[in-house]
Design a protein around this motif. Structure first.
Motif, PDB file in Angstrom:
ATOM      1  N   HIS A  29     -33.507 -19.059 -50.039  1.00 53.34           N
ATOM      2  CA  HIS A  29     -33.454 -19.118 -48.213  1.00 53.34           C
ATOM      3  C   HIS A  29     -32.904 -20.703 -48.420  1.00 53.34           C
ATOM      4  O   HIS A  29     -32.716 -22.022 -47.634  1.00 53.34           O
ATOM      5  CB  HIS A  29     -33.828 -18.733 -47.127  1.00 53.34           C
ATOM      6  N   THR A  30     -34.218 -21.332 -48.679  1.00 56.02           N
ATOM      7  CA  THR A  30     -34.340 -23.041 -48.659  1.00 56.02           C
ATOM      8  C   THR A  30     -32.564 -23.631 -48.965  1.00 56.02           C
ATOM      9  O   THR A  30     -32.728 -24.345 -48.333  1.00 56.02           O
ATOM     10  CB  THR A  30     -35.864 -23.589 -49.236  1.00 56.02           C
ATOM     11  N   SER A  31     -32.974 -23.106 -49.878  1.00 52.16           N
ATOM     12  CA  SER A  31     -31.597 -23.965 -51.237  1.00 52.16           C
ATOM     13  C   SER A  31     -30.058 -23.765 -49.692  1.00 52.16           C
ATOM     14  O   SER A  31     -29.550 -24.720 -49.783  1.00 52.16           O
ATOM     15  CB  SER A  31     -30.947 -23.702 -52.750  1.00 52.16           C
ATOM     16  N   ASN A  32     -30.477 -22.674 -48.698  1.00 54.09           N
ATOM     17  CA  ASN A  32     -29.186 -22.852 -48.412  1.00 54.09           C
ATOM     18  C   ASN A  32     -29.882 -23.485 -46.593  1.00 54.09           C
ATOM     19  O   ASN A  32     -28.662 -22.852 -46.224  1.00 54.09           O
ATOM     20  CB  ASN A  32     -29.138 -21.245 -48.055  1.00 54.09           C
ATOM     21  N   GLY A  33     -30.187 -23.468 -46.175  1.00 52.64           N
ATOM     22  CA  GLY A  33     -30.820 -24.502 -45.275  1.00 52.64           C
ATOM     23  C   GLY A  33     -31.258 -23.393 -44.090  1.00 52.64           C
ATOM     24  O   GLY A  33     -31.536 -23.995 -43.252  1.00 52.64           O
ATOM     25  N   GLU A  34     -32.041 -22.340 -45.207  1.00 54.31           N
ATOM     26  CA  GLU A  34     -32.013 -21.360 -43.741  1.00 54.31           C
ATOM     27  C   GLU A  34     -33.910 -21.265 -44.360  1.00 54.31           C
ATOM     28  O   GLU A  34     -34.499 -20.242 -44.336  1.00 54.31           O
ATOM     29  CB  GLU A  34     -31.820 -19.546 -44.241  1.00 54.31           C
ATOM     30  N   HIS A  35     -34.407 -22.288 -43.478  1.00 55.67           N
ATOM     31  CA  HIS A  35     -35.583 -22.453 -42.901  1.00 55.67           C
ATOM     32  C   HIS A  35     -36.741 -21.506 -42.664  1.00 55.67           C
ATOM     33  O   HIS A  35     -37.170 -20.791 -43.491  1.00 55.67           O
ATOM     34  CB  HIS A  35     -35.980 -24.217 -42.904  1.00 55.67           C
ATOM     35  N   THR A  36     -36.562 -20.877 -41.389  1.00 59.19           N
ATOM     36  CA  THR A  36     -36.923 -19.425 -41.096  1.00 59.19           C
ATOM     37  C   THR A  36     -37.475 -18.761 -41.871  1.00 59.19           C
ATOM     38  O   THR A  36     -38.077 -18.213 -42.050  1.00 59.19           O
ATOM     39  CB  THR A  36     -36.293 -19.526 -39.532  1.00 59.19           C
ATOM     40  N   LYS A  37     -35.945 -17.782 -42.231  1.00 60.66           N
ATOM     41  CA  LYS A  37     -36.301 -16.983 -43.504  1.00 60.66           C
ATOM     42  C   LYS A  37     -36.985 -17.513 -44.322  1.00 60.66           C
ATOM     43  O   LYS A  37     -37.567 -16.468 -45.356  1.00 60.66           O
ATOM     44  CB  LYS A  37     -34.631 -16.867 -44.067  1.00 60.66           C
ATOM     45  N   ALA A  38     -36.788 -18.516 -45.153  1.00 58.58           N
ATOM     46  CA  ALA A  38     -37.416 -19.365 -46.095  1.00 58.58           C
ATOM     47  C   ALA A  38     -38.778 -19.122 -45.906  1.00 58.58           C
ATOM     48  O   ALA A  38     -39.885 -18.697 -46.971  1.00 58.58           O
ATOM     49  CB  ALA A  38     -37.137 -20.458 -46.105  1.00 58.58           C
ATOM     50  N   LEU A  39     -39.404 -19.230 -44.713  1.00 60.02           N
ATOM     51  CA  LEU A  39     -40.834 -19.134 -44.256  1.00 60.02           C
ATOM     52  C   LEU A  39     -41.641 -18.054 -44.208  1.00 60.02           C
ATOM     53  O   LEU A  39     -42.267 -17.591 -44.733  1.00 60.02           O
ATOM     54  CB  LEU A  39     -40.643 -19.804 -42.811  1.00 60.02           C
ATOM     55  N   GLU A  40     -40.634 -16.962 -43.384  1.00 61.23           N
ATOM     56  CA  GLU A  40     -41.345 -15.495 -44.154  1.00 61.23           C
ATOM     57  C   GLU A  40     -41.241 -15.729 -45.590  1.00 61.23           C
ATOM     58  O   GLU A  40     -42.364 -14.596 -45.411  1.00 61.23           O
ATOM     59  CB  GLU A  40     -40.015 -14.576 -43.247  1.00 61.23           C
ATOM     60  N   TYR A  41     -39.627 -15.699 -46.063  1.00 61.15           N
ATOM     61  CA  TYR A  41     -40.161 -15.406 -47.772  1.00 61.15           C
ATOM     62  C   TYR A  41     -41.776 -15.624 -48.368  1.00 61.15           C
ATOM     63  O   TYR A  41     -42.588 -15.847 -48.649  1.00 61.15           O
ATOM     64  CB  TYR A  41     -39.349 -15.731 -48.700  1.00 61.15           C
ATOM     65  N   TYR A  42     -42.252 -16.812 -47.695  1.00 62.97           N
ATOM     66  CA  TYR A  42     -43.183 -18.365 -48.671  1.00 62.97           C
ATOM     67  C   TYR A  42     -44.334 -17.174 -47.885  1.00 62.97           C
ATOM     68  O   TYR A  42     -45.247 -16.820 -48.719  1.00 62.97           O
ATOM     69  CB  TYR A  42     -43.162 -19.038 -48.033  1.00 62.97           C
ATOM     70  N   PHE A  43     -44.387 -16.584 -46.165  1.00 64.32           N
ATOM     71  CA  PHE A  43     -45.329 -16.315 -46.304  1.00 64.32           C
ATOM     72  C   PHE A  43     -45.488 -14.562 -47.243  1.00 64.32           C
ATOM     73  O   PHE A  43     -47.297 -14.998 -46.542  1.00 64.32           O
ATOM     74  CB  PHE A  43     -45.144 -16.271 -44.672  1.00 64.32           C
ATOM     75  N   ARG A  44     -44.995 -13.666 -46.888  1.00 64.42           N
ATOM     76  CA  ARG A  44     -44.586 -12.731 -47.829  1.00 64.42           C
ATOM     77  C   ARG A  44     -45.305 -12.993 -49.334  1.00 64.42           C
ATOM     78  O   ARG A  44     -45.819 -12.054 -49.638  1.00 64.42           O
ATOM     79  CB  ARG A  44     -43.451 -11.831 -47.593  1.00 64.42           C
ATOM     80  N   ALA A  45     -44.933 -13.464 -49.500  1.00 62.15           N
ATOM     81  CA  ALA A  45     -45.380 -14.385 -51.784  1.00 62.15           C
ATOM     82  C   ALA A  45     -46.918 -14.361 -50.910  1.00 62.15           C
ATOM     83  O   ALA A  45     -47.521 -14.031 -51.631  1.00 62.15           O
ATOM     84  CB  ALA A  45     -44.784 -15.313 -52.122  1.00 62.15           C
ATOM     85  N   LEU A  46     -47.294 -15.099 -50.054  1.00 63.69           N
ATOM     86  CA  LEU A  46     -48.844 -15.655 -50.109  1.00 63.69           C
ATOM     87  C   LEU A  46     -49.967 -14.359 -49.265  1.00 63.69           C
ATOM     88  O   LEU A  46     -50.281 -14.270 -49.817  1.00 63.69           O
ATOM     89  CB  LEU A  46     -48.408 -16.994 -49.499  1.00 63.69           C
ATOM     90  N   GLU A  47     -48.874 -13.696 -49.077  1.00 63.12           N
ATOM     91  CA  GLU A  47     -49.642 -12.350 -48.316  1.00 63.12           C
ATOM     92  C   GLU A  47     -50.253 -11.285 -49.839  1.00 63.12           C
ATOM     93  O   GLU A  47     -51.388 -10.892 -50.069  1.00 63.12           O
ATOM     94  CB  GLU A  47     -48.875 -11.234 -47.491  1.00 63.12           C
ATOM     95  N   ARG A  48     -49.241 -11.438 -50.541  1.00 62.34           N
ATOM     96  CA  ARG A  48     -49.838 -10.685 -52.148  1.00 62.34           C
ATOM     97  C   ARG A  48     -50.249 -11.563 -53.105  1.00 62.34           C
ATOM     98  O   ARG A  48     -51.134 -11.132 -53.915  1.00 62.34           O
ATOM     99  CB  ARG A  48     -47.993 -10.216 -53.027  1.00 62.34           C
ATOM    100  N   ASN A  49     -50.215 -12.794 -53.199  1.00 63.76           N
ATOM    101  CA  ASN A  49     -50.451 -14.354 -54.069  1.00 63.76           C
ATOM    102  C   ASN A  49     -51.416 -15.191 -53.507  1.00 63.76           C
ATOM    103  O   ASN A  49     -50.327 -16.081 -53.424  1.00 63.76           O
ATOM    104  CB  ASN A  49     -49.409 -13.900 -54.682  1.00 63.76           C
TER     105      ASN A  49
END
Length: 169
Positions: free
Chosen positions: A82-102
């Motif tokens: 999503h970062t590569s595609n310029g979809e930064h809001t979606k990218a942030l969402e997935y990074y947050f979700r990743a950090l919730e687990r790790n």
């Protein structure tokens, strides 16, 4: 045919061979093996810039994978796409979700800081809103501090920016 069987890159072939050997000798369930196969195929597609195919593989891996640590890397890679595609809001969402687990993924903190600084903060500067820009830069600083705390000596440019802007405590 699974991507792992058609990939022509030497490094990817080597990785696939080693991964297949590990999958045979490490005691895992068939679901875990299948999840890893989708994850591996997603990484291969992602490295070739085939983001739609990579996302399909990652979503399938997420459906099958139950381990939070392994899921964090799948989510992180989805964030990268999503970062590569310029979809930064979606990218942030997935990074947050990743950090919730790790919470020990410095690269996720770094990528979040980059989005806050360069996408959000710099855009606010271009629009003439220095107050909003400073808020985004402060948020970027917090993420970079977390990344640096996890991997001291990494992210040298971010570390220097934190010192120059007096945001490093």
């Amino acid at each position: 045919m699974p991507r792992s069987r058609i990939n022509g890159n030497f490094i990817d072939k080597t990785f696939s061979i080693v991964a297949n050997i590990l999958l045979r000798i490490i005691p895992t369930t068939s679901g875990e093996k299948e999840a890893f196969t989708y994850y591996r195929d997603g990484m291969s597609a992602q490295s070739e810039g085939n983001y739609a195919e990579a996302l399909q593989n990652y979503y399938e891996a997420m459906r099958l994978e139950i381990d939070p640590y392994d899921r964090s890397y799948i989510l992180y890679n989805i964030g990268l796409i999503h970062t590569s595609n310029g979809e930064h809001t979606k990218a942030l969402e997935y990074y947050f979700r990743a950090l919730e687990r790790n919470p020990f993924l410095p690269q996720a903190f770094n990528n979040m800081a980059v989005i806050c600084h360069y996408d959000r903060g710099e855009e606010a500067i271009r629009q003439g809103d220095s107050e909003i820009a400073e808020a985004w830069f402060d948020q970027a600083a917090e993420y970079w501090k977390q990344a640096i705390a996890l991997t001291p000596g990494s992210y040298i440019e971010a570390h220097n920016w934190l010192k120059i802007t007096r945001r490093f405590e």
